[in-house]
Write a protein that holds these residues in place. Sequence first.
Motif: not given
Length: 125
Positions: A50-61
């Motif tokens: 969860l943290l890994g996916v959210w971090k990568l999506l947050g970086v893109i955003t």
Amino acid sequence: MTKRNKIIYWVATLWLALGMTATGIVQLLQSKDETDRMSHLGYPFYLLILLGVWKLLGVITVLAPKFPLLKEWAYAGFFFAMSGAIFSHFAANDRAKDFFGPTLLLILTIISWYFRPAERKLINA
């Protein structure tokens, strides 16, 4: 926006993106060191995904143009994740060196959010 503020924003944002991307990938890979760290802090391993996916999506955003509301959510997510990590290390009586990474990323989150250009801000009506 002044040139100085633009430089501060981009330096902080790029370092933040690099740090969140690196830690997000490590969490997705679930290395032994990372699973040991999560176990030590008392968290389940599925939280790494969860943290890994959210971090990568947050970086893109955060890096993408437009979407100011989504950016606010990404910055909030980074803030909560890093402040939670700091508190978790504190609760586990970890050494000072364990606080460095999340504290640095928390500071970079705040600086990036504060210095972001007007076109990346949510405008209140």
